[in-house]
Write a protein that holds these residues in place. Structure first.
Motif, PDB file in Angstrom:
ATOM      1  N   ARG A 117     -14.398  19.722 -20.184  1.00 36.28           N
ATOM      2  CA  ARG A 117     -13.528  19.903 -21.260  1.00 36.28           C
ATOM      3  C   ARG A 117     -13.565  20.902 -21.972  1.00 36.28           C
ATOM      4  N   GLN A 118     -14.832  21.670 -22.159  1.00 31.35           N
ATOM      5  CA  GLN A 118     -15.115  22.765 -22.836  1.00 31.35           C
ATOM      6  C   GLN A 118     -15.705  23.758 -21.853  1.00 31.35           C
ATOM      7  N   SER A 119     -14.863  24.179 -20.803  1.00 34.48           N
ATOM      8  CA  SER A 119     -15.204  24.945 -19.716  1.00 34.48           C
ATOM      9  C   SER A 119     -15.643  26.407 -20.277  1.00 34.48           C
ATOM     10  N   ASP A 120     -16.551  27.022 -19.448  1.00 31.71           N
ATOM     11  CA  ASP A 120     -16.289  28.645 -19.766  1.00 31.71           C
ATOM     12  C   ASP A 120     -14.961  29.361 -19.732  1.00 31.71           C
ATOM     13  N   PRO A 121     -14.564  30.237 -20.829  1.00 34.56           N
ATOM     14  CA  PRO A 121     -13.349  30.883 -20.588  1.00 34.56           C
ATOM     15  C   PRO A 121     -12.863  31.282 -19.402  1.00 34.56           C
ATOM     16  N   ALA A 122     -13.972  32.141 -18.666  1.00 33.14           N
ATOM     17  CA  ALA A 122     -13.870  32.818 -17.548  1.00 33.14           C
ATOM     18  C   ALA A 122     -13.464  32.004 -16.274  1.00 33.14           C
ATOM     19  N   MET A 123     -13.852  30.578 -16.318  1.00 30.50           N
ATOM     20  CA  MET A 123     -13.327  29.733 -15.405  1.00 30.50           C
ATOM     21  C   MET A 123     -11.821  29.071 -15.687  1.00 30.50           C
ATOM     22  N   LEU A 124     -11.329  29.351 -16.600  1.00 29.39           N
ATOM     23  CA  LEU A 124     -10.028  28.640 -16.725  1.00 29.39           C
ATOM     24  C   LEU A 124      -8.855  28.894 -15.833  1.00 29.39           C
ATOM     25  N   HIS A 125      -8.845  30.256 -15.424  1.00 30.20           N
ATOM     26  CA  HIS A 125      -7.960  30.481 -14.571  1.00 30.20           C
ATOM     27  C   HIS A 125      -8.112  29.795 -13.119  1.00 30.20           C
ATOM     28  N   TRP A 126      -9.450  29.773 -12.910  1.00 28.66           N
ATOM     29  CA  TRP A 126      -9.877  29.184 -11.460  1.00 28.66           C
ATOM     30  C   TRP A 126      -9.496  27.693 -11.624  1.00 28.66           C
ATOM     31  N   GLN A 127      -9.860  26.912 -12.970  1.00 26.01           N
ATOM     32  CA  GLN A 127      -9.637  25.566 -13.109  1.00 26.01           C
ATOM     33  C   GLN A 127      -8.034  25.431 -12.847  1.00 26.01           C
ATOM     34  N   LYS A 128      -7.023  26.121 -13.607  1.00 25.96           N
ATOM     35  CA  LYS A 128      -5.617  25.908 -13.242  1.00 25.96           C
ATOM     36  C   LYS A 128      -5.255  26.122 -11.865  1.00 25.96           C
ATOM     37  N   ARG A 160     -12.187  22.913  -0.421  1.00 27.17           N
ATOM     38  CA  ARG A 160     -12.925  24.235  -0.286  1.00 27.17           C
ATOM     39  C   ARG A 160     -12.108  25.151   0.007  1.00 27.17           C
ATOM     40  N   HIS A 161     -11.084  25.086   0.563  1.00 28.88           N
ATOM     41  CA  HIS A 161     -10.015  26.090   0.803  1.00 28.88           C
ATOM     42  C   HIS A 161      -9.501  26.659  -0.497  1.00 28.88           C
ATOM     43  N   HIS A 162      -8.884  25.731  -1.214  1.00 27.51           N
ATOM     44  CA  HIS A 162      -8.279  26.123  -2.444  1.00 27.51           C
ATOM     45  C   HIS A 162      -9.154  26.511  -3.411  1.00 27.51           C
ATOM     46  N   ALA A 163     -10.505  25.639  -3.508  1.00 20.64           N
ATOM     47  CA  ALA A 163     -11.149  26.157  -4.780  1.00 20.64           C
ATOM     48  C   ALA A 163     -12.354  27.068  -4.789  1.00 20.64           C
ATOM     49  N   LEU A 164     -12.860  27.164  -3.142  1.00 16.97           N
ATOM     50  CA  LEU A 164     -13.854  28.204  -3.096  1.00 16.97           C
ATOM     51  C   LEU A 164     -13.443  29.503  -2.331  1.00 16.97           C
ATOM     52  N   GLY A 165     -12.319  29.227  -1.390  1.00 23.46           N
ATOM     53  CA  GLY A 165     -12.197  30.334  -0.440  1.00 23.46           C
ATOM     54  C   GLY A 165     -11.705  31.714  -1.102  1.00 23.46           C
ATOM     55  N   GLY A 166     -11.292  31.751  -1.967  1.00 22.10           N
ATOM     56  CA  GLY A 166     -10.933  33.331  -2.659  1.00 22.10           C
ATOM     57  C   GLY A 166     -12.037  33.802  -3.304  1.00 22.10           C
ATOM     58  N   MET A 167     -13.061  32.915  -3.583  1.00 23.09           N
ATOM     59  CA  MET A 167     -14.153  33.389  -4.792  1.00 23.09           C
ATOM     60  C   MET A 167     -15.380  33.164  -3.850  1.00 23.09           C
ATOM     61  N   TRP A 168     -15.550  32.986  -2.352  1.00 24.45           N
ATOM     62  CA  TRP A 168     -16.862  32.686  -1.838  1.00 24.45           C
ATOM     63  C   TRP A 168     -17.748  34.002  -2.027  1.00 24.45           C
ATOM     64  N   GLN A 169     -17.235  35.229  -1.776  1.00 30.97           N
ATOM     65  CA  GLN A 169     -17.915  36.369  -1.815  1.00 30.97           C
ATOM     66  C   GLN A 169     -18.651  36.742  -3.360  1.00 30.97           C
ATOM     67  N   ARG A 170     -18.086  36.034  -4.349  1.00 29.68           N
ATOM     68  CA  ARG A 170     -18.621  36.335  -5.678  1.00 29.68           C
ATOM     69  C   ARG A 170     -19.754  35.327  -5.846  1.00 29.68           C
ATOM     70  N   VAL A 213      -7.018  25.563  -9.066  1.00 32.09           N
ATOM     71  CA  VAL A 213      -7.365  24.506  -8.311  1.00 32.09           C
ATOM     72  C   VAL A 213      -6.519  23.276  -8.530  1.00 32.09           C
ATOM     73  N   ILE A 214      -6.320  22.813  -9.868  1.00 30.53           N
ATOM     74  CA  ILE A 214      -5.662  21.618 -10.233  1.00 30.53           C
ATOM     75  C   ILE A 214      -4.153  21.916  -9.607  1.00 30.53           C
ATOM     76  N   SER A 215      -3.686  22.892  -9.627  1.00 31.13           N
ATOM     77  CA  SER A 215      -2.201  22.813  -9.304  1.00 31.13           C
ATOM     78  C   SER A 215      -1.977  23.245  -7.933  1.00 31.13           C
ATOM     79  N   ASN A 216      -3.177  23.480  -6.980  1.00 29.35           N
ATOM     80  CA  ASN A 216      -2.880  23.609  -5.629  1.00 29.35           C
ATOM     81  C   ASN A 216      -3.655  22.493  -4.851  1.00 29.35           C
ATOM     82  N   GLY A 217      -4.327  21.804  -5.399  1.00 33.88           N
ATOM     83  CA  GLY A 217      -5.308  21.047  -4.852  1.00 33.88           C
ATOM     84  C   GLY A 217      -5.113  19.566  -5.255  1.00 33.88           C
TER      85      GLY A 217
END
Length: 323
Positions: free
Chosen positions: A36-47, A137-147, A49-53
């Protein structure tokens, strides 16, 4: 609190995982998704994943609640060999094990037909679970796996270097306040009171991008001892100087203090530090204190001695830390 009890044999068998674990990252990212109180840097990722998965999340979130227990079968040891190897092992979990773990998960909760179906272990249901994990995994981790890989490999390189130079004891002292090495016990902040006796099996430490705050262990003590911990953030690399140490470092810190910093390969006591640099004990203590206050050195008291080691910033300054 979690207490992990080591023997001399366990020290020799303790290591840091070689690569990111895709199923641990998948499961722990589901935890992160529900913060509920996520790291601000993760907010874009959360949105994203939720909208695409939405479809896979409907099947996965009941298995991985935001807090508390989740089944061990979701993170099999075979996942260290890659996502597909881990998924094959997950989908081959014996039915009695599925039933036992999912019964524990469903305890004190309203009946859930999906959890009951997974517990029965039918092939069509497990196929749906496997497809949900692949899609997630495709929606949540695919685009950021290198990071994810970069952070975990930087953390692993630092811990392994410390273990190589100073031994497992020194490596176990590199963790932050959530993990405390009080030989022969490693203490971890944990939501329940628990003790794990390694009994000569050693401990596999898995750095994780999505593990936050407290480390995570497997619930079943009969499984290979595993502790997942938050990987340190990569130290940002600005334009590197042509010579990170040597005369440039001496001009920055002074010759003696630069020599003190450069002599800290692994963990050493103040007396050892004085001998390495050829200075008095009081001078070594003073220089270590200045470097500690600057965030380049960490110091820990063990009985009657103080042991010093380089921090990630100190390693980066010498050109050997995580990048």
């Amino acid at each position: 609190m979690l207490r992990i009890h080591f023997s001399a044999g366990d020290m020799a068998r303790t290591r840091v995982a070689d690569h990111p674990d895709p199923l641990w990252e998948s499961v722990l990212s589901l935890h992160q998704l529900q913060e509920r109180q996520s790291d601000p840097a993760m907010l874009h990722w959360q949105k994203h994943v939720i909208s695409n998965g939405r479809a896979p999340l409907r099947l996965l979130l009941p298995l991985v609640p935001a807090r508390g227990y989740f089944p061990d079968f979701l993170t099999p040891v075979e996942s260290a060999e890659g996502f597909e190897a881990g998924l094959d092992a997950l989908l081959s979990t014996p039915r009695p094990q599925l039933h036992l773990q999912l019964t524990r998960l469903a305890k004190d909760k309203p009946p859930d037909p999906w959890l009951r179906a997974v517990a029965e272990g039918g092939s069509p249901v497990l196929h749906r679970l496997g497809e949900a994990l692949r899609a997630y995994r495709h929606h949540a981790l695919g685009g950021m796996w290198q990071r994810i890989r970069d952070r975990i490999e930087a953390d692993r390189a630092w811990r392994s270097r410390t273990q190589c130079l100073g031994g497992t004891d020194a490596m176990l002292r590199t963790f932050g306040p959530a993990l405390r090495w009080r030989p022969p016990v490693l203490e971890a902040d944990y939501p329940v009171e628990a003790d794990i006796c390694l009994d000569g099996r050693g401990l596999l430490l898995i750095p994780s991008y999505f593990c936050h705050r407290a480390p995570v262990a497997l619930a079943d003590p009969a499984l290979p001892p595993t502790l997942v911990y938050p990987a340190r953030a990569v130290v940002p690399a600005a334009t590197p100087p042509p010579e990170p140490a040597g005369p440039h470092l001496a001009r920055l810190l002074g010759h003696t203090r630069a020599a003190v910093l450069e002599s800290l390969d692994g963990e050493c006591t103040t007396s050892e530090l004085a001998r390495r640099v050829g200075i008095s004990l009081s001078s070594a203590s003073e220089h270590a204190a200045v470097l500690r206050n600057a965030g380049l050195v960490s110091s820990n008291r063990l009985r009657n001695s103080v042991r010093h080691s380089l921090t990630p910033v100190g390693l980066a300054l010498l050109g050997t830390g995580p990048r």
